[in-house]
Design an enzyme around this catalytic site. Structure first.
Site, PDB file in Angstrom:
ATOM      1  N   GLY A   1     -17.561 -58.327   5.168  1.00 46.22           N
ATOM      2  CA  GLY A   1     -18.444 -59.419   5.042  1.00 46.22           C
ATOM      3  C   GLY A   1     -18.671 -59.054   6.317  1.00 46.22           C
ATOM      4  O   GLY A   1     -19.148 -57.757   6.853  1.00 46.22           O
TER       5      GLY A   1
ATOM      6  N   GLU B   1      -6.428 -71.163  10.686  1.00 46.12           N
ATOM      7  CA  GLU B   1      -6.792 -72.684  10.554  1.00 46.12           C
ATOM      8  C   GLU B   1      -7.614 -73.308   9.454  1.00 46.12           C
ATOM      9  O   GLU B   1      -8.212 -72.046   8.719  1.00 46.12           O
ATOM     10  CB  GLU B   1      -7.848 -72.175  11.699  1.00 46.12           C
TER      11      GLU B   1
ATOM     12  N   ASN C   1      -0.482 -59.253  12.660  1.00 44.67           N
ATOM     13  CA  ASN C   1      -2.484 -59.457  12.478  1.00 44.67           C
ATOM     14  C   ASN C   1      -3.404 -58.943  12.999  1.00 44.67           C
ATOM     15  O   ASN C   1      -4.591 -58.497  12.570  1.00 44.67           O
ATOM     16  CB  ASN C   1      -2.450 -60.943  14.294  1.00 44.67           C
TER      17      ASN C   1
ATOM     18  N   LYS D   1      -7.493 -61.552  19.947  1.00 46.97           N
ATOM     19  CA  LYS D   1      -7.352 -61.846  21.080  1.00 46.97           C
ATOM     20  C   LYS D   1      -5.936 -60.664  20.781  1.00 46.97           C
ATOM     21  O   LYS D   1      -6.128 -59.740  22.221  1.00 46.97           O
ATOM     22  CB  LYS D   1      -6.944 -62.873  20.948  1.00 46.97           C
TER      23      LYS D   1
ATOM     24  N   LYS E   1       4.651 -61.251  14.818  1.00 48.54           N
ATOM     25  CA  LYS E   1       3.724 -61.727  15.009  1.00 48.54           C
ATOM     26  C   LYS E   1       2.046 -61.070  15.055  1.00 48.54           C
ATOM     27  O   LYS E   1       1.065 -60.552  15.126  1.00 48.54           O
ATOM     28  CB  LYS E   1       3.810 -62.510  16.123  1.00 48.54           C
TER      29      LYS E   1
ATOM     30  N   PHE F   1       2.330 -68.153  12.227  1.00 50.43           N
ATOM     31  CA  PHE F   1       1.087 -67.111  11.279  1.00 50.43           C
ATOM     32  C   PHE F   1       0.567 -68.367  10.868  1.00 50.43           C
ATOM     33  O   PHE F   1      -0.134 -67.883   9.854  1.00 50.43           O
ATOM     34  CB  PHE F   1       2.264 -66.745  10.146  1.00 50.43           C
ATOM     35  N   LEU F   2      -0.179 -69.974  10.914  1.00 51.17           N
ATOM     36  CA  LEU F   2      -0.019 -70.336  10.755  1.00 51.17           C
ATOM     37  C   LEU F   2      -1.792 -70.023  10.987  1.00 51.17           C
ATOM     38  O   LEU F   2      -2.502 -69.670  11.507  1.00 51.17           O
ATOM     39  CB  LEU F   2      -0.393 -72.516  11.014  1.00 51.17           C
TER      40      LEU F   2
ATOM     41  N   CYS G   1      -7.500 -65.547  17.057  1.00 55.35           N
ATOM     42  CA  CYS G   1      -6.390 -65.016  16.987  1.00 55.35           C
ATOM     43  C   CYS G   1      -6.927 -63.376  16.789  1.00 55.35           C
ATOM     44  O   CYS G   1      -5.897 -62.217  17.356  1.00 55.35           O
ATOM     45  CB  CYS G   1      -5.175 -64.911  15.617  1.00 55.35           C
TER      46      CYS G   1
HETATM   47  C1  UDX Z   1      -4.824 -65.414  11.470  1.00 56.76           C
HETATM   48  C2  UDX Z   1      -3.967 -64.822  10.606  1.00 56.76           C
HETATM   49  O1  UDX Z   1      -4.016 -65.196   9.543  1.00 56.76           O
HETATM   50  C3  UDX Z   1      -3.002 -66.298  10.852  1.00 56.76           C
HETATM   51  O2  UDX Z   1      -1.287 -65.714  10.301  1.00 56.76           O
HETATM   52  C4  UDX Z   1      -2.613 -66.508  12.504  1.00 56.76           C
HETATM   53  O3  UDX Z   1      -1.432 -67.229  12.290  1.00 56.76           O
HETATM   54  C5  UDX Z   1      -4.090 -66.730  13.685  1.00 56.76           C
HETATM   55  O4  UDX Z   1      -4.841 -65.553  13.056  1.00 56.76           O
HETATM   56  P1  UDX Z   1      -6.805 -67.489  11.387  1.00 56.76           P
HETATM   57  O5  UDX Z   1      -7.810 -66.603  12.767  1.00 56.76           O
HETATM   58  O6  UDX Z   1      -6.868 -69.168  11.299  1.00 56.76           O
HETATM   59  O7  UDX Z   1      -5.839 -66.843  11.481  1.00 56.76           O
HETATM   60  O8  UDX Z   1      -7.972 -67.316  10.384  1.00 56.76           O
HETATM   61  P2  UDX Z   1      -8.152 -66.134   9.245  1.00 56.76           P
HETATM   62  O9  UDX Z   1      -7.845 -66.450   7.712  1.00 56.76           O
HETATM   63  O10 UDX Z   1      -6.623 -64.768   9.329  1.00 56.76           O
HETATM   64  O11 UDX Z   1      -9.511 -65.183   9.559  1.00 56.76           O
HETATM   65  C6  UDX Z   1      -9.365 -64.522  10.360  1.00 56.76           C
HETATM   66  C7  UDX Z   1     -11.333 -63.582   9.503  1.00 56.76           C
HETATM   67  O12 UDX Z   1     -11.230 -63.149   9.180  1.00 56.76           O
HETATM   68  C8  UDX Z   1     -12.494 -64.929   9.678  1.00 56.76           C
HETATM   69  O13 UDX Z   1     -13.601 -64.536  10.855  1.00 56.76           O
HETATM   70  C9  UDX Z   1     -12.375 -64.772   8.721  1.00 56.76           C
HETATM   71  O14 UDX Z   1     -14.175 -65.091   7.901  1.00 56.76           O
HETATM   72  C10 UDX Z   1     -11.787 -62.758   8.386  1.00 56.76           C
HETATM   73  N1  UDX Z   1     -11.714 -62.716   6.739  1.00 56.76           N
HETATM   74  C11 UDX Z   1     -10.678 -62.962   6.125  1.00 56.76           C
HETATM   75  C12 UDX Z   1     -12.504 -61.638   6.540  1.00 56.76           C
HETATM   76  O15 UDX Z   1     -13.907 -60.749   6.734  1.00 56.76           O
HETATM   77  N2  UDX Z   1     -11.846 -60.736   5.357  1.00 56.76           N
HETATM   78  C13 UDX Z   1     -11.022 -61.180   4.607  1.00 56.76           C
HETATM   79  O16 UDX Z   1     -10.721 -60.332   3.807  1.00 56.76           O
HETATM   80  C14 UDX Z   1     -10.124 -62.153   5.231  1.00 56.76           C
END
Ligand code: UDX
Length: 429
Positions: free
Chosen positions: A252, A154, A207, A262, A203, A151-152, A259
């Protein structure tokens, strides 16, 4: 921590694999890492890290004596019992998950009752069942199989590994699941024990739910714009309800990254392939695609026609603290603006090299100060900390026009207006 823990294997040295490897090394395991890419393994052996992730290089260096890299499975199989599968599962052209790398691992591992395949890669629900059948057909039925999805996030991957909200372990009984649980015990995280299919679904559902939250707040933001309300206050107001929670309510330019893009699509198709139409997810995806394009409409409203206008994009990566360009909203934005005849210049502190691999003709500036020179409009696409500290009076002096579009609602409108600029956010009255 102590160095007496059992060795483990990690197959695949991408984001998930490297963070898993270094995380377990940090809590005292010898870790045998394997990748089919010799160039990547050679880099890692030299102490170089092929991806940008804050703290990763330092932590790999600090644990170098416990980390072993190879292109062959031999050492790993000789030393480790739990083999974590961390290979990529990118989308196919049809939108399903491409499991060819997972199958290559299944083909490569030996028939052994002494090893356990621990699936960290995100795979469709039902994959574990299929893989167990394939393993049995190959005479490898004695190999145990556990689903342990990752669940990490990036940008904060190491912290997420060391302090997980939960660890999910799906198995069919036997000792393998207990061994995985014991391995994670030092992290003191809540453990969810379940069957393999449910672990896989946890999982995908997590997401999909997070992506739904983002598309929901983006639609609220769009309605706020029509009704002169402020989505930041609305998000705060609803987020204080414990049942909703404050996270993932930032409106935004749409979510990006590999993730969400996909997995939401994979879950939708997985449902469709089994005869169920997952209507909600179709909307989540569509809202996100439209959200990426809304900034173009905002620019058009102020600058029409866009042909010949200079647009500066601050940020390219799909979010700060990563160089990952997969699914980045900046790609859609830059392509749409170029299609309208606008002159797009961009700046990103880290992601330029990755961005140029996808859009080789992108005009990249050397700094934030440089990219705004002569711009008719500046668009904040990725909220890197350095953009939040820009001196907007200097920016105003360098620009040709006055428009600032804050695609992340991360800037202070008062400061920007005080610099003589026109501010527009997402859903901010
Ligand atoms: C995500 C999941 O959070 C993680 O648990 C999983 O393992 C992989 O997919 P990640 O893709 O690294 O992680 O990024 P995340 O921080 O979740 O952000 C994803 C996208 O959502 C980014 O483009 C971010 O800018 C956007 N986002 C996030 C928003 O637009 N608004 C929010 O409130 C939060």
């Amino acid at each position: 921590m102590n160095g007496t823990r059992k060795p483990i294997g990690v197959i695949g040295t991408g984001y998930v694999g490297l963070v898993t490897a270094v995380g377990f090394a940090e809590i005292g395991c010898e870790v045998y890492c394997v990748d089919i890419d010799p160039a990547k393994i050679a880099m890692l052996e030299r102490g170089e890290v092929p991806i940008y992730e804050p703290g990763l290089e330092e932590m790999i260096a600090a644990n170098s004596s416990r980390l072993h890299f190879s292109t062959s499975l031999d050492d790993m199989v000789a030393h480790a019992r739990l083999l974590f599968v961390c290979v990529g599962t990118p989308p196919t052209h049809a939108g399903d998950a491409d499991l060819s790398a997972v199958y290559a691992v299944v083909d490569a591992v030996p028939a052994s009752a002494d090893h356990v395949l621990v699936m960290k890669s995100t795979v469709p629900c039902g994959t574990g069942r299929t893989l167990k059948r394939v393993l049995a057909e190959q005479g490898k039925g004695s190999l145990a199989y556990v689903s342990c999805p990752e669940f990490l996030k990036e940008g904060s991957a190491i912290d997420d590994f060391l302090h997980p909200d939960r660890v999910v372990i799906g198995d069919e009984g036997g000792v393998a699941g207990d061994e995985v649980e014991a391995l994670y015990a030092p992290l003191r995280a809540p453990i969810v024990r379940t069957d393999i299919a449910s672990a896989e679904m946890i999982k995908l559902a997590a997401n999909a739910f997070l992506a739904t939250k983002i598309s929901f707040i983006n639609e609220i933001a769009n309605v706020c714009e029509e009704l002169d309300a402020n989505v930041i206050d609305v998000a705060e107001g609803i987020g204080l309800d414990h049942r909703i929670g404050p996270k993932f309510l930032q409106a935004g330019v749409g979510y990006g990254g590999s993730c969400f893009t996909k997995d939401v699509s994979a879950l939708k198709l997985l449902a469709a392939n089994s005869g169920y139409h997952f209507q909600l997810l179709s909307s989540v995806i569509e809202v996100n695609e439209l959200q990426k394009r809304r900034v173009v409409a905002k620019l058009q409203r102020h600058l029409d026609p866009l042909a010949g206008k200079r647009i500066a994009l601050l940020g390219l990566a799909f979010k700060p603290n990563t160089d990952d360009m997969r699914g980045a909203s900046s790609l859609v934005l830059a392509s749409r603006l170029e299609a309208e005849g606008a002159l797009v210049r961009t700046y990103d502190p880290i992601a330029e090299t990755e961005a140029l691999k996808v859009m080789p003709k992108l005009d990249c500036a050397d700094s934030a100060q440089d990219v705004v020179v002569d711009a008719d409009a500046v668009v904040l696409v990725t909220e890197w900390p350095e953009f939040l500290e820009l001196d907007w009076s200097t920016v105003a002096g360098a620009m040709r026009g006055k428009l600032v579009i804050d695609g992340r609602n991360a800037l202070d409108p008062e400061i920007i207006r005080a610099a003589g600029l026109v501010y527009e956010g997402i859903g901010r009255a």
